[in-house]
Design a protein around this motif. Structure first.
Motif, short mmCIF file in Angstrom:
data_model
loop_
_atom_site.label_atom_id
_atom_site.label_comp_id
_atom_site.label_asym_id
_atom_site.label_seq_id
_atom_site.Cartn_x
_atom_site.Cartn_y
_atom_site.Cartn_z
N ARG A 162 2.93 8.54 20.06
CA ARG A 162 1.80 9.28 19.51
C ARG A 162 1.83 9.27 17.98
O ARG A 162 0.83 8.98 17.32
CB ARG A 162 1.80 10.72 20.04
N CYS A 163 3.00 9.56 17.40
CA CYS A 163 3.10 9.60 15.94
C CYS A 163 2.96 8.20 15.33
O CYS A 163 2.32 8.05 14.28
CB CYS A 163 4.43 10.22 15.53
N LYS A 164 3.52 7.20 15.97
CA LYS A 164 3.38 5.83 15.46
C LYS A 164 1.90 5.42 15.45
O LYS A 164 1.43 4.83 14.47
CB LYS A 164 4.18 4.85 16.31
N ALA A 165 1.17 5.75 16.51
CA ALA A 165 -0.27 5.42 16.55
C ALA A 165 -1.00 6.11 15.41
O ALA A 165 -1.88 5.51 14.78
CB ALA A 165 -0.85 5.84 17.90
N GLU A 166 -0.65 7.34 15.11
CA GLU A 166 -1.28 8.07 14.00
C GLU A 166 -0.97 7.39 12.67
O GLU A 166 -1.85 7.22 11.81
CB GLU A 166 -0.81 9.52 14.00
N ILE A 167 0.29 6.99 12.47
CA ILE A 167 0.68 6.30 11.24
C ILE A 167 -0.06 4.97 11.11
O ILE A 167 -0.60 4.66 10.04
CB ILE A 167 2.21 6.08 11.21
N LEU A 168 -0.13 4.21 12.18
CA LEU A 168 -0.82 2.91 12.14
C LEU A 168 -2.31 3.08 11.83
O LEU A 168 -2.88 2.28 11.10
CB LEU A 168 -0.62 2.16 13.44
N LYS A 169 -2.91 4.11 12.38
CA LYS A 169 -4.33 4.37 12.15
C LYS A 169 -4.59 4.67 10.68
O LYS A 169 -5.65 4.32 10.14
CB LYS A 169 -4.78 5.54 13.03
N GLN A 170 -3.64 5.29 10.01
CA GLN A 170 -3.81 5.67 8.61
C GLN A 170 -3.31 4.62 7.63
O GLN A 170 -3.42 4.80 6.42
CB GLN A 170 -3.09 6.99 8.35
N SER A 171 -2.75 3.54 8.12
CA SER A 171 -2.19 2.49 7.24
C SER A 171 -3.29 1.69 6.58
O SER A 171 -4.33 1.48 7.07
CB SER A 171 -1.30 1.55 8.04
N SER A 227 0.86 -1.18 0.00
CA SER A 227 0.00 0.00 0.00
C SER A 227 0.90 1.23 0.00
O SER A 227 1.75 1.38 0.88
CB SER A 227 -0.89 0.02 1.24
N ASP A 228 0.70 2.11 -0.99
CA ASP A 228 1.55 3.30 -1.08
C ASP A 228 0.89 4.54 -0.45
O ASP A 228 1.34 5.66 -0.67
CB ASP A 228 1.94 3.57 -2.52
N ARG A 229 -0.12 4.32 0.34
CA ARG A 229 -0.80 5.44 1.01
C ARG A 229 0.14 6.07 2.04
O ARG A 229 0.60 5.40 2.96
CB ARG A 229 -2.06 4.92 1.70
N MET A 230 0.41 7.35 1.86
CA MET A 230 1.32 8.05 2.77
C MET A 230 0.54 8.66 3.94
O MET A 230 -0.49 9.29 3.73
CB MET A 230 2.08 9.15 2.02
N PRO A 231 1.05 8.49 5.15
CA PRO A 231 0.38 9.09 6.31
C PRO A 231 0.34 10.62 6.21
O PRO A 231 1.30 11.25 5.76
CB PRO A 231 1.25 8.66 7.50
N ALA A 232 -0.74 11.20 6.64
CA ALA A 232 -0.91 12.66 6.58
C ALA A 232 0.09 13.39 7.46
O ALA A 232 0.41 14.56 7.21
CB ALA A 232 -2.33 13.03 6.98
N CYS A 233 0.62 12.72 8.48
CA CYS A 233 1.55 13.38 9.41
C CYS A 233 2.98 13.45 8.86
O CYS A 233 3.84 14.11 9.45
CB CYS A 233 1.54 12.69 10.76
N TRP A 234 3.26 12.78 7.74
CA TRP A 234 4.60 12.85 7.17
C TRP A 234 4.84 14.21 6.53
O TRP A 234 3.98 14.75 5.84
CB TRP A 234 4.78 11.79 6.10
N VAL A 235 6.02 14.74 6.76
CA VAL A 235 6.48 15.95 6.07
C VAL A 235 7.87 15.64 5.52
O VAL A 235 8.57 14.75 6.01
CB VAL A 235 6.52 17.19 6.99
N ALA A 236 8.28 16.36 4.50
CA ALA A 236 9.60 16.18 3.92
C ALA A 236 10.58 17.13 4.59
O ALA A 236 10.25 18.29 4.87
CB ALA A 236 9.55 16.46 2.42
N ALA A 237 11.77 16.62 4.86
CA ALA A 237 12.84 17.44 5.42
C ALA A 237 14.14 17.06 4.74
O ALA A 237 14.41 15.87 4.51
CB ALA A 237 12.95 17.24 6.92
N LEU A 238 14.94 18.06 4.40
CA LEU A 238 16.24 17.85 3.78
C LEU A 238 17.30 18.28 4.77
O LEU A 238 17.29 19.41 5.26
CB LEU A 238 16.33 18.66 2.49
N ASP A 239 18.21 17.34 5.10
CA ASP A 239 19.26 17.65 6.07
C ASP A 239 20.56 17.01 5.61
O ASP A 239 20.66 15.79 5.52
CB ASP A 239 18.88 17.13 7.46
N ASP A 240 21.53 17.83 5.30
CA ASP A 240 22.85 17.33 4.91
C ASP A 240 22.79 16.37 3.73
O ASP A 240 23.47 15.35 3.70
CB ASP A 240 23.51 16.66 6.12
N GLY A 241 21.90 16.64 2.78
CA GLY A 241 21.78 15.81 1.59
C GLY A 241 20.88 14.61 1.74
O GLY A 241 20.68 13.85 0.80
#
Length: 125
Positions: A116-125, A71-85
């Motif tokens: 808390r964040c893991k529970a949110e990700i699991l709920k949206q999986s 399943s390629d459904r991305m959790p709504a709580c994910w954001v992109a961050a760029l750090d040191d490449g």
């Protein structure tokens, strides 16, 4: 995002191996984070032991080549961050410098943020 393990690549050697105590071929698991660098893509998934009573949840980073996406459904709580490449897709709370060190050291605020964040990700999986 849900993936299935189709092969095991040793984090220590990079070689394909038959087994590892933290991951099983055929196991389906949620992706907690995606981390990419110039030469690799890693997926952070929970160890299968986290379902055992009293077991410490130790999410590991694994080579994405080990998995097929179910399943390629991305959790709504994910954001992109760029750090040191390195590009990370994960909850913002996990992207602060030192978060994973604090989590693995058992710092209560980091453990609570993870739970808390893991529970949110699991709920949206």
């Amino acid at each position: 995002m849900i993936v299935r393990c189709v092969q095991i690549i040793s984090p220590a050697t990079g070689a394909v191996v038959n087994d590892h105590p933290a991951v099983r071929i055929g196991a389906e698991c949620p992706v907690l984070e995606v981390l990419t660098t110039a030469d690799k893509v890693l997926l952070r998934v929970p160890d299968p032991i986290d379902s055992l009573p009293g077991a410490f949840d130790s999410p590991g980073l694994w080579d994405a080549a080990m998995f097929t996406v179910l399943s390629d459904r991305m959790p709504a709580c994910w954001v992109a961050a760029l750090d040191d490449g390195a590009l990370s897709l994960a909850p913002r709370e996990w992207q602060r410098p030192g978060f994973w060190e604090d989590f693995f050291d058992g710092v209560p605020t980091a453990v609570a943020e993870y739970d808390r964040c893991k529970a949110e990700i699991l709920k949206q999986s």
